[in-house]
Design a protein around this motif. Structure first.
Motif, PDB file in Angstrom:
ATOM      1  N   UNK A   1       0.858  -1.210   0.000  1.00  4.16           N
ATOM      2  CA  UNK A   1       0.000   0.000   0.000  1.00  4.16           C
ATOM      3  C   UNK A   1       0.886   1.250   0.000  1.00  4.16           C
ATOM      4  N   UNK A   2       1.941   1.179   0.796  1.00  2.00           N
ATOM      5  CA  UNK A   2       2.835   2.324   0.917  1.00  2.00           C
ATOM      6  C   UNK A   2       3.550   2.638  -0.404  1.00  2.00           C
ATOM      7  N   UNK A   3       3.822   1.615  -1.192  1.00  2.00           N
ATOM      8  CA  UNK A   3       4.519   1.815  -2.471  1.00  2.00           C
ATOM      9  C   UNK A   3       3.516   2.155  -3.585  1.00  2.00           C
ATOM     10  N   UNK A   4       2.406   1.413  -3.611  1.00  2.00           N
ATOM     11  CA  UNK A   4       1.453   1.565  -4.727  1.00  2.00           C
ATOM     12  C   UNK A   4       0.556   2.802  -4.536  1.00  2.00           C
TER      13      UNK A   4
ATOM     14  N   UNK B   1       9.723   5.052   0.009  1.00  2.00           N
ATOM     15  CA  UNK B   1      10.965   4.629   0.655  1.00  2.00           C
ATOM     16  C   UNK B   1      10.698   3.800   1.918  1.00  2.00           C
ATOM     17  N   UNK B   2       9.700   4.165   2.729  1.00  2.00           N
ATOM     18  CA  UNK B   2       9.460   3.333   3.927  1.00  2.00           C
ATOM     19  C   UNK B   2       8.806   2.000   3.538  1.00  2.00           C
TER      20      UNK B   2
ATOM     21  N   UNK C   1      17.566   6.988  -1.913  1.00  2.00           N
ATOM     22  CA  UNK C   1      16.141   7.329  -1.988  1.00  2.00           C
ATOM     23  C   UNK C   1      15.544   7.383  -0.586  1.00  2.00           C
ATOM     24  N   UNK C   2      15.980   6.455   0.268  1.00  2.00           N
ATOM     25  CA  UNK C   2      15.464   6.443   1.635  1.00  2.00           C
ATOM     26  C   UNK C   2      15.911   7.702   2.393  1.00  2.00           C
TER      27      UNK C   2
ATOM     28  N   UNK D   1       5.757  13.442  -0.402  1.00  2.00           N
ATOM     29  CA  UNK D   1       4.848  12.370   0.034  1.00  2.00           C
ATOM     30  C   UNK D   1       5.179  11.074  -0.719  1.00  2.00           C
ATOM     31  N   UNK D   2       5.348  11.197  -2.047  1.00  2.00           N
ATOM     32  CA  UNK D   2       5.647  10.014  -2.860  1.00  2.00           C
ATOM     33  C   UNK D   2       6.978   9.389  -2.424  1.00  2.00           C
ATOM     34  N   UNK D   3       7.985  10.243  -2.270  1.00  2.00           N
ATOM     35  CA  UNK D   3       9.319   9.735  -1.903  1.00  2.00           C
ATOM     36  C   UNK D   3       9.296   9.075  -0.521  1.00  2.00           C
ATOM     37  N   UNK D   4       8.643   9.738   0.453  1.00  2.00           N
ATOM     38  CA  UNK D   4       8.683   9.173   1.822  1.00  2.00           C
ATOM     39  C   UNK D   4       7.856   7.900   1.938  1.00  2.00           C
TER      40      UNK D   4
END
Lengths: 39, 503
Positions: free
Chosen positions: A13-16, B194-195, B329-330, B188-191
């Protein structure tokens, strides 16, 4: 077992999620441009 | 220079530098296209739902969440998620219901303090503005960036905070809310990515739950203690610790940056959709960060990484598992967490000076250019104050407790009664409530520092009264009911309303 699954589910979910948001943003921008052109 | 916890490859550094350059570029781009104060401070009141999701989620999740939640995960296991994060989620859901009502009630509103000005007059507005300014100082994020740059470069803490403040200030100053929103969207996308990737890769590399369990047993010394890491509920936490963690979540209801976004939304539906879509993102982020903390504790137990300080867990474990490039990236994601929060608060605190106080009190006929200039001066003052305070406060959580107490106690009652009362509220009610809320929260904080003692295990100041232990966090529990009673009495006996004054 469940912990493994839950970690992969939330990880996915966090990636997609953000990728879906990019498409949503694109669709909204397209719709707004179409609305502006109509006006 | 101190020793670094993770070592970045040249490729990682390229990713980090590209990210920072991109943020500055976005700020510069929007500085060229903005038209007037409404465009600068409110993004033309034209923010759509996906942009709002990005800016809402990334603004409220800063380094305190990233390092704080992973630290609790490292020490307490999944109670980091169930005890620390879920109360916030509940309040995000409440905001998803209330935010469209605020937008509909105040379509031309600009800040949360606007509500106090309009419903109770100047005194209540000024007191709320002082609370919003104190809340929006970026001390936590500045401390976080200094801490982060020390971890990856070994540079002194003060230099890291200074570099962080300058970068964030430059793009916020130049581009206003458009730049903040667009950079927040990217951040938002990067964080998030990355997590998410950090957890998936870390969890897989260590060998899944079986090896995590083995590592935890080795780390804490018994299966019973390892079991606490996966007991749904409070784990090691006592009910009172749980209360202390949860109370400050009320700040979600009086978050000045949320109100600015609500009023900058293209419509009530947009803000409703944004909060609704944001909830699973907040949940996923919290879950990933909590479990990265658990992976770190297991990795220490298995001897994969050396003994580390709990707040270094996140970096230590991902530094171990993430491949070159992804680690960069992280790091960019961690910076994104800090920058997305810091830019919003710089803008909000600048707006307190430029809009609430300058246009609202000092010069009501001020032009847009004058308001923008004063907002930028406000940002500079806020940045200077943040840097000074980052050297005064010893604990990141200490700052958060102070700021959350002030904003909740000063604004919660006047703002919500002001908007949702059927009858026009009395001026004296909101004015007294705001003054008493602010005064008591400052006095309470000072009292805990002067008369209390620091409990190193719990990490908070406590005043002992006989057998009772009064934690610094509990101030909200005493002060909000007092403010509520004062508000209700003053509203019952008061006479003048803003409507009567206008008539």
């Amino acid at each position: 077992m469940w912990w493994n699954i839950s970690c992969y589910v939330f990880g996915i979910i966090s990636v997609v999620g953000p990728i879906c948001l990019i498409f949503w943003y694109g669709a909204e921008a397209k719709r707004r441009i179409a609305d502006l052109n109509k006006k | 220079m101190t020793e670094t916890v993770v070592t970045l490859h040249i490729l990682d550094w390229i990713v980090v530098v590209l990210y920072i350059a991109f943020m500055l570029g976005v700020g510069f781009y929007f500085s060229k296209r903005k038209q007037g104060f409404d465009d600068y401070f409110m993004a033309g009141r034209n923010l759509t739902a996906p942009l709002l999701v990005g800016t809402l989620v990334s603004t409220f999740y800063g380094l305190d969440t990233l390092f704080g939640t992973s630290e609790v995960g490292f020490l307490e296991g999944i109670s980091a998620f169930f005890a620390y994060s879920l109360p916030y989620t509940l309040l995000y859901i409440i905001m998803a219901i209330l935010a469209p009502k605020f937008k509909a009630a105040f379509p031309a509103g600009t800040t949360m303090q606007d509500i106090s000005f309009q419903k109770y007059g100047k005194t209540a507005g000024v007191v709320s503005s002082v609370a919003a300014f104190l809340y929006s100082t970026n001390t936590m994020e500045m401390m976080g960036i200094g801490f982060l740059l020390r971890l990856i470069t070994g540079m002194p803490f003060w230099l890291g905070t200074l570099i962080g403040a300058i970068i964030v200030l430059v793009y916020t100053w130049t581009g206003g809310l458009w730049a903040v929103t667009m950079t927040d969207f990217i951040q938002f996308i990067v964080m998030m990515i990355s997590v998410g990737m950090g957890l998936i890769i870390g969890w897989t590399a260590i060998g899944g739950f079986e090896n995590i369990w083995e590592g935890l047993v080795a780390y804490v010394g018994s299966t019973e203690d390892a079991g606490y890491f996966f007991s749904i509920g409070a784990g090691y936490l006592t009910p009172w610790t749980l209360v202390a963690y949860s109370i400050t979540a009320l700040a979600v209801l009086t978050e000045p940056a949320f109100f600015q976004r609500m009023f900058a939304a293209a419509g009530p539906k947009e803000i409703k959709k944004a909060f609704a879509a944001g909830v699973p993102m907040w949940l996923a982020f919290d879950w990933c960060v909590s479990f990265i903390g658990i992976v770190a504790a297991a990795a220490v137990g298995l001897g994969i990484i050396p003994e580390i300080a709990p707040n270094e867990a996140l970096f230590a474990v991902l530094g171990q598992y993430l491949p070159t490039g992804l680690l960069g990236l992280f790091v960019a994601g961690v910076l994104a967490c800090a920058m997305s929060t810091a830019d919003s608060y710089f803008l909000v605190s600048g707006g307190v000076l430029g809009y609430d106080l300058y246009k609202g009190v000092i010069k009501p006929q001020a032009t847009g250019d004058e308001c923008e200039r004063m907002t930028k001066i406000g940002m500079l003052i806020s940045a200077a104050l943040s840097l000074i305070l980052s050297f005064v406060f010893e604990r990141i959580m200490g700052v958060w407790v102070f700021q959350a107490t002030i904003i909740i106690c000063t604004c919660l009652i006047p703002v919500y009664f002001g908007v949702f009362s059927k009858k026009a509220p009395k001026k004296i009610a909101g004015t007294l409530a705001a003054i008493v809320g602010l005064a008591l929260s400052v006095l309470w904080y000072a009292a805990t520092l002067i008369f209390g003692y620091m409990d190193e295990d719990i990490g908070t100041y406590i005043i002992a009264v006989g057998e009772m232990e009064l934690w610094q966090e509990y101030g909200i529990l005493y002060i909000v009911p007092i403010v509520l009673v004062i508000y209700l009495i003053a509203n019952a006996v008061g006479k003048e309303t803003m409507k009567q004054e206008a008539a």
